[in-house]
Design an enzyme around this catalytic site. Sequence first.
Site, short mmCIF file in Angstrom:
data_model
loop_
_atom_site.label_atom_id
_atom_site.label_comp_id
_atom_site.label_asym_id
_atom_site.label_seq_id
_atom_site.Cartn_x
_atom_site.Cartn_y
_atom_site.Cartn_z
CG ASP A 33 -2.18 0.78 1.05
OD1 ASP A 33 -3.27 0.15 1.05
OD2 ASP A 33 -2.11 2.02 0.89
CE LYS A 217 -18.78 -6.72 -4.99
NZ LYS A 217 -19.00 -7.39 -3.73
CB ALA A 220 -24.04 -9.81 -6.21
CB CYS A 273 -19.68 -1.76 -1.39
SG CYS A 273 -17.89 -1.77 -1.25
CG PHE A 274 -25.16 -2.39 -0.19
CD1 PHE A 274 -24.46 -3.38 -0.86
CD2 PHE A 274 -26.00 -2.76 0.85
CE1 PHE A 274 -24.58 -4.72 -0.49
CE2 PHE A 274 -26.13 -4.10 1.22
CZ PHE A 274 -25.42 -5.07 0.55
NE ARG A 343 -14.93 2.10 4.08
CZ ARG A 343 -14.20 1.27 3.31
NH1 ARG A 343 -13.54 1.75 2.27
NH2 ARG A 343 -14.13 -0.02 3.59
NE ARG A 442 -28.73 -0.94 12.30
CZ ARG A 442 -28.12 -1.26 11.15
NH1 ARG A 442 -28.50 -2.32 10.47
NH2 ARG A 442 -27.15 -0.52 10.69
N1 LIG Z 1 -15.02 -3.15 1.96
C1 LIG Z 1 -15.65 -4.24 1.56
O1 LIG Z 1 -16.26 -4.94 2.36
C2 LIG Z 1 -15.61 -4.66 0.13
C3 LIG Z 1 -15.01 -3.89 -0.85
N2 LIG Z 1 -14.99 -4.30 -2.16
C4 LIG Z 1 -14.29 -3.51 -3.19
O2 LIG Z 1 -12.89 -3.68 -3.00
C5 LIG Z 1 -12.18 -2.48 -3.33
C6 LIG Z 1 -11.33 -2.05 -2.15
O3 LIG Z 1 -12.19 -1.75 -1.08
P1 LIG Z 1 -11.63 -1.53 0.40
O4 LIG Z 1 -10.61 -2.57 0.69
O5 LIG Z 1 -12.81 -1.40 1.26
O6 LIG Z 1 -10.90 -0.12 0.21
P2 LIG Z 1 -9.87 0.58 1.20
O7 LIG Z 1 -9.98 2.03 0.95
O8 LIG Z 1 -10.03 0.05 2.58
O9 LIG Z 1 -8.44 0.06 0.68
C7 LIG Z 1 -7.89 0.41 -0.54
C8 LIG Z 1 -6.39 0.65 -0.31
O10 LIG Z 1 -5.75 0.81 -1.59
C9 LIG Z 1 -4.65 1.70 -1.41
N3 LIG Z 1 -4.24 2.21 -2.71
C10 LIG Z 1 -4.91 3.02 -3.55
N4 LIG Z 1 -4.17 3.22 -4.67
C11 LIG Z 1 -3.02 2.54 -4.53
C12 LIG Z 1 -1.87 2.35 -5.35
N5 LIG Z 1 -1.80 2.90 -6.55
N6 LIG Z 1 -0.87 1.60 -4.88
C13 LIG Z 1 -0.94 1.01 -3.66
N7 LIG Z 1 -2.02 1.14 -2.84
C14 LIG Z 1 -3.04 1.89 -3.27
C15 LIG Z 1 -5.21 2.76 -0.49
O11 LIG Z 1 -4.16 3.46 0.16
C16 LIG Z 1 -6.06 1.91 0.47
O12 LIG Z 1 -5.35 1.57 1.65
C17 LIG Z 1 -13.25 -1.49 -3.75
O13 LIG Z 1 -13.38 -1.52 -5.15
C18 LIG Z 1 -14.51 -2.02 -3.10
O14 LIG Z 1 -15.66 -1.66 -3.83
C19 LIG Z 1 -15.50 -5.50 -2.53
C20 LIG Z 1 -16.09 -6.32 -1.60
C21 LIG Z 1 -16.19 -5.99 -0.20
O1 LIG Z 2 -19.14 -5.22 -1.99
C1 LIG Z 2 -19.15 -5.09 -0.77
O2 LIG Z 2 -18.58 -4.18 -0.17
C2 LIG Z 2 -19.91 -6.04 0.09
O3 LIG Z 2 -21.15 -5.37 0.42
C3 LIG Z 2 -21.98 -6.08 1.31
O4 LIG Z 2 -21.29 -6.33 2.54
P1 LIG Z 2 -21.20 -5.23 3.70
O5 LIG Z 2 -21.56 -3.90 3.17
O6 LIG Z 2 -19.87 -5.39 4.32
O7 LIG Z 2 -22.27 -5.69 4.80
P2 LIG Z 2 -23.79 -6.22 4.71
O8 LIG Z 2 -23.94 -7.29 5.67
O9 LIG Z 2 -24.19 -6.49 3.32
O10 LIG Z 2 -24.62 -4.96 5.25
C4 LIG Z 2 -24.72 -3.76 4.51
C5 LIG Z 2 -25.69 -2.84 5.18
O11 LIG Z 2 -27.03 -3.32 5.07
C6 LIG Z 2 -27.63 -3.38 6.34
N1 LIG Z 2 -28.60 -4.51 6.35
C7 LIG Z 2 -28.20 -5.76 5.98
C8 LIG Z 2 -29.10 -6.80 5.96
C9 LIG Z 2 -30.44 -6.57 6.30
O12 LIG Z 2 -31.31 -7.47 6.30
N2 LIG Z 2 -30.80 -5.32 6.66
C10 LIG Z 2 -29.91 -4.27 6.69
O13 LIG Z 2 -30.29 -3.14 7.01
C11 LIG Z 2 -26.48 -3.57 7.31
O14 LIG Z 2 -26.81 -3.19 8.61
C12 LIG Z 2 -25.44 -2.66 6.68
O15 LIG Z 2 -25.65 -1.32 7.05
C13 LIG Z 2 -22.34 -7.44 0.70
O16 LIG Z 2 -23.11 -8.19 1.64
C14 LIG Z 2 -21.06 -8.21 0.35
O17 LIG Z 2 -21.41 -9.43 -0.30
C15 LIG Z 2 -20.21 -7.37 -0.58
O18 LIG Z 2 -18.99 -8.02 -0.87
#
Ligand SMILES: NC(=O)C1=CN([C@@H]2O[C@H](COP(=O)(O)OP(=O)(O)OC[C@H]3O[C@@H](n4cnc5c(N)ncnc54)[C@H](O)[C@@H]3O)[C@@H](O)[C@H]2O)C=CC1
Ligand SMILES: O=C(O)[C@H]1O[C@H](OP(=O)(O)OP(=O)(O)OC[C@H]2O[C@@H](n3ccc(=O)[nH]c3=O)[C@H](O)[C@@H]2O)[C@H](O)[C@@H](O)[C@@H]1O
Length: 464
Positions: A33, A217, A220, A273-274, A343, A442
């Site tokens: 990073d 993605k 979903a 993300c949503f 976030r 909730r």
């Molecule tokens: N947070 C989640 O639960 C989920 C996120 N995603 C997707 O995954 C991706 C990443 O999400 P997060 O991990 O939550 O983001 P994050 O913001 O927590 O992490 C991203 C990291 O990438 C680093 N970065 C950016 N540009 C860079 C570069 N050029 N070289 C090296 N490091 C660099 C940043 O400094 C940061 O630490 C997004 O596209 C998000 O939509 C997908 C599924 C679940």
């Molecule tokens: O792309 C992503 O970032 C991710 O987004 C969501 O995961 P996440 O946002 O971490 O958590 P969730 O459990 O989906 O909850 C999202 C929000 O919906 C709310 N929620 C969830 C379920 C429900 O029945 N009701 C409700 O209000 C939660 O409280 C929360 O604020 C998806 O569930 C993951 O599959 C996906 O990878």
Amino acid sequence: MLKICCIGAGYVGGPSCAVIAFKCHDIKVTIVDLNQARIDAWNSDRLPIYEPGLDEIVFARRGKNLFFSTDVDEAIREADLIFVSVNTPTKKSGMGAGMAADLAYIETATRRIAQVATTSKIVIEKSTVPCRTAQSMRTILEANSTKGIRFDILSNPEFLAEGTAIQDLFHPDRVLMGCLQTPEGLAAQQKLVDIYSRWIPRERVITMNLWSSELSKLAANALLAQRISSINALSAICEATGADVDEVAYACGTDSRIGPKFLKASVGFGGSCFQKDILNLVYLSEQLFLPEVAAYWKSVVTMNEYQKMRFTHRIVRTLFNTVTNKRIALLGFAFKKDTGDTRESAAITMCSYLIQEHAQLAVYDPKVPPKQIIADLIEPGVGTNEVEVKKHVSICSSAYEACVDADAIVICTEWDEFKMGALDYQRIYASMNKPAFIFDGRLILDAPKLREIGFKVETIGKST
Ligand SMILES: NC(=O)C1=CN([C@@H]2O[C@H](COP(=O)(O)OP(=O)(O)OC[C@H]3O[C@@H](n4cnc5c(N)ncnc54)[C@H](O)[C@@H]3O)[C@@H](O)[C@H]2O)C=CC1
Ligand SMILES: O=C(O)[C@H]1O[C@H](OP(=O)(O)OP(=O)(O)OC[C@H]2O[C@@H](n3ccc(=O)[nH]c3=O)[C@H](O)[C@@H]2O)[C@H](O)[C@@H](O)[C@@H]1O
């Protein structure tokens, strides 16, 4: 030894690649990073993100086959496979501002790979991106690969949810992969299939074309969020009619075609993300001249905003139409339980509305650091400034402290420690101003029991 580099040590890159290192001791995994503080935290005893089970995995493999570094170039150079897990936030300005995904981080990382690679690489798009981003990555990589090396691009979106990330990574419903349907593309894909198949049943590793994988993605997340907005829309009808949203969700969810999950009414969905991914889909639809499709998905976000506002209005209305100088204990600030991530948390919007109504907020969350709460509330666009936040918000170190002298409690996050058995609500009631109100956003509390204690209870999706 096979070497993996993960660019981006965030909520996705950190846990997902740490799990690969944990499951495959013969693979060297380096997570890089640009953010020095984040990497320092990954290398310390206090990891930068809270996620149940993550510490054990990182501590077991760190320094053995799992490394965290800011030396991006070196990690790229030595890797066979490179995951790109950088952030793809909503654009704040320019074309598509407020809707399109900002692909600047993806492009910077891709260009870096092109510049420093001296051997062929499999580049894996792990971040959530608009459909056809892999094509842009390929164009950049190929235009810069003058050294006789090849780049194969795979799409491998991540489906983990925060709070259950490790469980989700250990036992995913599916792992999705997309590649160009060429012999080289398929061979590259097989290498990634072989890694995941070490701990995931082969039939759960789904492969398809690149564009289907990218779009799946976004689809979903849109479908999951749509279920929440649907049940939240129904919660408004429940409150007005005497129907009970939990009962309605149960009745509908027992139909196997509908299913019980993701039907919990709430103060609104949050998380990084949503909203971002739906807006991304809306923008894509607009670009494809599909305005009806764009409007359909946009309504999922509109309903979510409405839910946050609606619940806040209910609070103000119930507190005799004024909350000026009333102490309101806000329990939970994270966007869901078991994470310190704030976030797009519904709590941010609700705090902002309540500050504008001149309430005195006493906020408590078990995992969100106080300075994060303040930073979120003074973020441009939230609607409140530093002076107002200083005047109207105090951060507490326990739920009990937040509730002392409060006129009302608002449950914003469903932390287990706020449930009936975990908190002594009798004690809380005794410490509050009377009448003492609880607003359960909730559906985690037992309203009849609270009423027995003396509370006035208002629950989302239930009439009083
Ligand atoms: N947070 C989640 O639960 C989920 C996120 N995603 C997707 O995954 C991706 C990443 O999400 P997060 O991990 O939550 O983001 P994050 O913001 O927590 O992490 C991203 C990291 O990438 C680093 N970065 C950016 N540009 C860079 C570069 N050029 N070289 C090296 N490091 C660099 C940043 O400094 C940061 O630490 C997004 O596209 C998000 O939509 C997908 C599924 C679940
Ligand atoms: O792309 C992503 O970032 C991710 O987004 C969501 O995961 P996440 O946002 O971490 O958590 P969730 O459990 O989906 O909850 C999202 C929000 O919906 C709310 N929620 C969830 C379920 C429900 O029945 N009701 C409700 O209000 C939660 O409280 C929360 O604020 C998806 O569930 C993951 O599959 C996906 O990878």
